[in-house]
Design a protein around this motif. Structure first.
Motif, PDB file in Angstrom:
ATOM      1  N   GLY A 245       0.860  -1.390   0.113  1.00  0.00           N
ATOM      2  CA  GLY A 245       0.056   0.063   0.068  1.00  0.00           C
ATOM      3  C   GLY A 245       0.886   1.169   0.112  1.00  0.00           C
ATOM      4  N   LEU A 246       0.303   2.300  -0.813  1.00  0.00           N
ATOM      5  CA  LEU A 246       1.313   3.444  -0.707  1.00  0.00           C
ATOM      6  C   LEU A 246       0.062   4.635  -0.239  1.00  0.00           C
ATOM      7  CD1 LEU A 246       3.736   5.145  -1.355  1.00  0.00           C
ATOM      8  CD2 LEU A 246       2.883   5.467  -3.720  1.00  0.00           C
ATOM      9  N   ILE A 247       0.086   5.173   0.863  1.00  0.00           N
ATOM     10  CA  ILE A 247      -0.584   6.141   1.412  1.00  0.00           C
ATOM     11  C   ILE A 247       0.108   7.434   1.883  1.00  0.00           C
ATOM     12  CG2 ILE A 247      -2.150   4.194   2.288  1.00  0.00           C
ATOM     13  CD1 ILE A 247      -0.852   5.079   5.227  1.00  0.00           C
ATOM     14  N   GLY A 248      -0.691   8.675   2.145  1.00  0.00           N
ATOM     15  CA  GLY A 248      -0.334   9.863   2.355  1.00  0.00           C
ATOM     16  C   GLY A 248      -1.136  10.592   2.029  1.00  0.00           C
ATOM     17  N   PRO A 249      -1.134  12.152   2.698  1.00  0.00           N
ATOM     18  CA  PRO A 249      -2.057  13.298   2.661  1.00  0.00           C
ATOM     19  C   PRO A 249      -2.187  13.501   1.121  1.00  0.00           C
ATOM     20  CG  PRO A 249      -0.208  13.724   4.183  1.00  0.00           C
ATOM     21  CD  PRO A 249       0.015  12.327   3.382  1.00  0.00           C
TER      22      PRO A 249
ATOM     23  N   GLY B 283      -0.888 -14.709  -9.016  1.00  0.00           N
ATOM     24  CA  GLY B 283       0.614 -14.397  -9.132  1.00  0.00           C
ATOM     25  C   GLY B 283       1.089 -13.123  -9.626  1.00  0.00           C
ATOM     26  N   THR B 284      -0.060 -12.247  -9.606  1.00  0.00           N
ATOM     27  CA  THR B 284       0.203 -10.623  -9.665  1.00  0.00           C
ATOM     28  C   THR B 284       0.476  -9.836  -8.370  1.00  0.00           C
ATOM     29  OG1 THR B 284      -1.089 -10.743 -11.978  1.00  0.00           O
ATOM     30  CG2 THR B 284      -0.226  -8.649 -11.045  1.00  0.00           C
ATOM     31  N   ALA B 285       1.793  -9.364  -8.418  1.00  0.00           N
ATOM     32  CA  ALA B 285       2.042  -8.499  -7.041  1.00  0.00           C
ATOM     33  C   ALA B 285       1.063  -7.267  -7.490  1.00  0.00           C
ATOM     34  CB  ALA B 285       3.294  -8.121  -7.107  1.00  0.00           C
ATOM     35  N   VAL B 286       0.936  -6.486  -6.419  1.00  0.00           N
ATOM     36  CA  VAL B 286      -0.017  -5.157  -6.501  1.00  0.00           C
ATOM     37  C   VAL B 286       0.417  -4.353  -5.562  1.00  0.00           C
ATOM     38  CG1 VAL B 286      -2.371  -4.396  -5.966  1.00  0.00           C
ATOM     39  CG2 VAL B 286      -2.206  -6.810  -6.749  1.00  0.00           C
ATOM     40  N   LEU B 287       0.546  -3.040  -6.138  1.00  0.00           N
ATOM     41  CA  LEU B 287       0.952  -1.747  -5.512  1.00  0.00           C
ATOM     42  C   LEU B 287      -0.284  -0.864  -5.456  1.00  0.00           C
ATOM     43  CD1 LEU B 287       2.987   0.172  -4.159  1.00  0.00           C
ATOM     44  CD2 LEU B 287       3.698   0.831  -6.383  1.00  0.00           C
TER      45      LEU B 287
ATOM     46  N   VAL C  20       3.205  -1.406   3.987  1.00  0.00           N
ATOM     47  CA  VAL C  20       2.697  -0.010   3.563  1.00  0.00           C
ATOM     48  C   VAL C  20       3.744   0.810   3.652  1.00  0.00           C
ATOM     49  CG1 VAL C  20       1.065   1.797   4.273  1.00  0.00           C
ATOM     50  CG2 VAL C  20       0.152  -0.649   4.777  1.00  0.00           C
ATOM     51  N   ALA C  21       3.460   1.833   2.729  1.00  0.00           N
ATOM     52  CA  ALA C  21       4.602   2.839   2.623  1.00  0.00           C
ATOM     53  C   ALA C  21       4.039   4.043   2.721  1.00  0.00           C
ATOM     54  CB  ALA C  21       5.467   2.956   1.310  1.00  0.00           C
ATOM     55  N   VAL C  22       4.539   5.157   3.443  1.00  0.00           N
ATOM     56  CA  VAL C  22       3.793   6.323   3.721  1.00  0.00           C
ATOM     57  C   VAL C  22       4.754   7.591   3.131  1.00  0.00           C
ATOM     58  CG1 VAL C  22       2.878   8.038   5.333  1.00  0.00           C
ATOM     59  CG2 VAL C  22       3.025   5.570   5.855  1.00  0.00           C
ATOM     60  N   LEU C  23       4.068   8.322   1.980  1.00  0.00           N
ATOM     61  CA  LEU C  23       4.728   9.334   1.632  1.00  0.00           C
ATOM     62  C   LEU C  23       3.930  10.707   2.207  1.00  0.00           C
ATOM     63  CD1 LEU C  23       4.796   9.259  -2.384  1.00  0.00           C
ATOM     64  CD2 LEU C  23       6.541   8.890  -0.734  1.00  0.00           C
ATOM     65  N   VAL C  24       4.977  11.461   2.593  1.00  0.00           N
ATOM     66  CA  VAL C  24       4.491  12.987   3.067  1.00  0.00           C
ATOM     67  C   VAL C  24       5.346  14.079   2.261  1.00  0.00           C
ATOM     68  CG1 VAL C  24       4.258  14.260   5.070  1.00  0.00           C
ATOM     69  CG2 VAL C  24       3.570  11.920   5.088  1.00  0.00           C
ATOM     70  N   GLN C  25       4.952  14.921   1.786  1.00  0.00           N
ATOM     71  CA  GLN C  25       5.417  15.971   1.070  1.00  0.00           C
ATOM     72  C   GLN C  25       6.680  15.543   0.109  1.00  0.00           C
ATOM     73  OE1 GLN C  25       6.630  18.987   4.052  1.00  0.00           O
ATOM     74  NE2 GLN C  25       4.627  19.417   4.378  1.00  0.00           N
ATOM     75  N   GLY C  26       6.239  14.474  -0.535  1.00  0.00           N
ATOM     76  CA  GLY C  26       7.252  13.956  -1.391  1.00  0.00           C
ATOM     77  C   GLY C  26       8.062  13.035  -1.092  1.00  0.00           C
ATOM     78  N   GLU C  27       8.294  12.872   0.161  1.00  0.00           N
ATOM     79  CA  GLU C  27       9.308  12.089   0.890  1.00  0.00           C
ATOM     80  C   GLU C  27       8.827  10.603   1.450  1.00  0.00           C
ATOM     81  OE1 GLU C  27      12.727  13.620   2.758  1.00  0.00           O
ATOM     82  OE2 GLU C  27      11.919  15.555   2.238  1.00  0.00           O
ATOM     83  N   LYS C  28       9.431   9.627   1.506  1.00  0.00           N
ATOM     84  CA  LYS C  28       8.843   8.384   2.226  1.00  0.00           C
ATOM     85  C   LYS C  28       9.142   8.511   3.593  1.00  0.00           C
ATOM     86  CE  LYS C  28      10.911   4.428   1.981  1.00  0.00           C
ATOM     87  NZ  LYS C  28      11.159   2.998   1.231  1.00  0.00           N
ATOM     88  N   LEU C  29       8.143   8.476   4.603  1.00  0.00           N
ATOM     89  CA  LEU C  29       8.288   8.422   5.780  1.00  0.00           C
ATOM     90  C   LEU C  29       8.589   7.381   6.660  1.00  0.00           C
ATOM     91  CD1 LEU C  29       7.855  10.900   8.091  1.00  0.00           C
ATOM     92  CD2 LEU C  29       5.416  10.062   8.246  1.00  0.00           C
ATOM     93  N   ILE C  30       8.137   6.268   6.286  1.00  0.00           N
ATOM     94  CA  ILE C  30       8.248   5.144   6.590  1.00  0.00           C
ATOM     95  C   ILE C  30       7.548   3.855   5.997  1.00  0.00           C
ATOM     96  CG2 ILE C  30       6.046   5.192   7.903  1.00  0.00           C
ATOM     97  CD1 ILE C  30       7.008   3.582  10.245  1.00  0.00           C
ATOM     98  N   GLU C  31       8.081   2.783   6.092  1.00  0.00           N
ATOM     99  CA  GLU C  31       7.647   1.560   5.276  1.00  0.00           C
ATOM    100  C   GLU C  31       7.539   0.490   6.227  1.00  0.00           C
ATOM    101  OE1 GLU C  31      10.094   0.865   1.956  1.00  0.00           O
ATOM    102  OE2 GLU C  31       9.469  -1.062   1.470  1.00  0.00           O
ATOM    103  N   GLY C  32       6.533  -0.445   6.134  1.00  0.00           N
ATOM    104  CA  GLY C  32       6.637  -1.447   7.280  1.00  0.00           C
ATOM    105  C   GLY C  32       5.242  -2.176   7.151  1.00  0.00           C
TER     106      GLY C  32
END
Ligand SMILES: Nc1ncnc2c1ncn2[C@@H]1O[C@H](COP(=O)(O)OP(=O)(O)OP(=O)(O)O)[C@@H](O)[C@H]1O
Length: 306
Positions: free
Chosen positions: A50-54, A217-221, A237-249
Motif C-alpha cells: 500500500g502507498l498512502i499519504g496526505p 501471481g500478480t503483485a499489487v501496489l 505499507v509505505a507512507v509518503l509525506v510532502q514527496g518523501e517516504k516517511l516510513i515503510e513497514g
C-alpha cells in the motif's frame, strides 16, 4: 528534463531476488516544486503493498514515474532487474499495468472491446495480418477473445460483455478498468485509488478481487485513502509525506507510528469506535457533568439564592 541514473543507481533497501519492482532514488521536479524526493521502494513477487499519504504527497506522481508517464528528474526504476524505459506502452509490455484515479475507459466501446484493447501488448499480429484477416489472425483474435472472457468472468462482468462501458454503474467501471489492465498479463498491477467513490459493499468486493489477483501471481501496489481497506489488505505499507517516504513497514508498524499519526492519520487507526469506547466516552462525559455540578454547588453564581 534529464534523467540522472548514476548517483541513485542502486537497489532499494530490502530488494532481493524475488523483487518485481525496484525503484530507487526517484525524484520528480516540476519547475521549482519537488513533488517526489529521493523515494526508494520495492515490491516483491506475490506481495500487496500500500502507498498512502496526505493529498498532494506525491503518490500519483510517483506512480507516473514508475509507469513511464513521467521521466523522473532523478532515479532508476527496474522491473525484474531490468531498467524500465520512459514510455508507458513499453512499461506495460515489460509487465506493469495500471489503473487511474479518474477512470479512463473507452466510453463508447463495449465491455469486451475495452478488455480486448488491453490485450494489444500481448498480441503479435501485425497490420498486414490484420488487414488480410488470414487464419493466423483469426486464431489470435479468438484466443484474445477467450482470454478477455476469462477476465470478465474473473471480475464478474461476463454478463455485461456487450454493454457500452459508459452505461456501467461506477463500481463496475472500476472493475472493468482492472480487467483491462489484467489483459496485458502484468506481473505487477498498480491501482490508483481503486475504491474512491465506492459503497462499502463495492469496497469489500474490490478487496476480494485484489486478493484473487495476488492469488493468481500478480503483485499489487495500491494507492488508497481508505485506511480500513489498506490496513486490512496490504502486506506492507509505505507512507509518503510532502514527496518523501516517511516510513515503510507492516500495517501494524505504520498505523502505530507517531509520525504517521501526526502527519496523516490524525488519531491512531482503530476502525469505527466500538461499544467499549462509546461507554468510556459516556463515562467521561458523566464525570465532567458531576464535576461541574460540584463546582456549582460550592461556588454559587452571583444572584443564586441560599
Ligand atoms: N504535472 C504536474 N505539474 C506540476 N505540478 C504537479 C503535476 N502533477 C502533480 N503536481 C504537483 O505535485 C504534488 C504532488 O501531487 P500528486 O497528485 O502526485 O499527489 P497525491 O499524493 O497523488 O495527491 P492525492 O492524494 O490528492 O491524489 C502536488 O503539489 C501537485 O500539485
Amino acid at each position: 528534463m534529464t534523467t540522472t541514473t548514476t548517483p541513485a543507481d542502486t537497489t532499494a533497501p530490502g530488494a532481493g531476488r524475488d523483487t518485481v519492482l525496484d525503484a530507487s532514488g526517484v525524484t520528480m521536479r516540476f519547475g521549482g516544486l519537488t513533488a517526489v524526493r529521493d523515494v526508494g521502494l520495492h515490491v516483491r513477487a506475490g506481495e500487496i503493498l500500500g502507498l498512502i499519504g496526505p493529498n498532494g504527497a506525491g503518490k500519483t506522481t510517483f506512480f507516473n514515474c514508475l509507469t513511464g508517464l513521467y521521466t523522473p528528474t532523478e532515479g532508476v526504476v527496474r522491473y525484474r532487474g531490468t531498467v524500465l524505459p520512459h514510455r508507458s506502452h513499453l512499461v506495460t509490455q515489460a509487465g506493469i499495468a495500471r489503473t487511474f484515479q479518474n477512470i479512463r475507459l473507452f466510453a463508447n466501446m463495449t465491455v469486451l472491446e475495452n478488455v480486448l484493447v488491453g490485450r494489444h501488448t500481448r498480441t503479435s499480429e501485425g497490420l498486414f495480418s490484420a488487414l488480410l484477416r488470414g487464419p493466423r489472425f483469426r486464431r489470435a483474435e479468438r484466443e484474445s477473445e477467450d482470454r478477455a472472457m476469462d477476465l470478465l468472468r474473473f471480475t464478474g462482468l461476463q454478463d455485461k460483455r456487450e454493454h457500452l462501458a459508459r452505461n456501467l454503474p461506477y463500481g463496475e467501471q472500476r472493475k472493468l478498468e482492472i480487467a483491462r489492465a489484467l489483459a496485458s498479463e502484468p506481473g505487477l498491477l498498480l491501482l490508483d485509488e481503486p475504491t474512491a467513490g465506492m459503497t462499502a459493499g463495492e469496497t469489500t468486493a474490490t478487496r476480494e478481487l485484489v486478493l484473487a489477483i495476488r492469488q493468481q501471481g500478480t503483485a499489487v501496489l495500491v494507492i488508497e485513502h481508505d485506511m480500513r481497506f489498506i490496513f486490512n489488505l496490504c502486506d506492507r505499507v509505505a507512507v509518503l509525506v510532502q514527496g518523501e517516504k516517511l516510513i515503510e513497514g507492516t500495517p501494524e508498524t505504520v498505523q502505530n507510528d507517531e509520525r504517521v499519526i501526526a502527519a496523516y492519520l490524525g488519531t491512531p487507526f482503530e476502525g469505527e469506535p466500538g461499544e467499549a469506547e462509546a461507554a468510556e466516552v459516556r463515562a467521561a462525559e458523566a464525570h465532567v457533568h458531576d464535576e461541574t455540578q460540584v463546582h456549582d454547588e460550592t461556588h454559587p453564581r452571583e444572584g443564586d439564592e441560599d
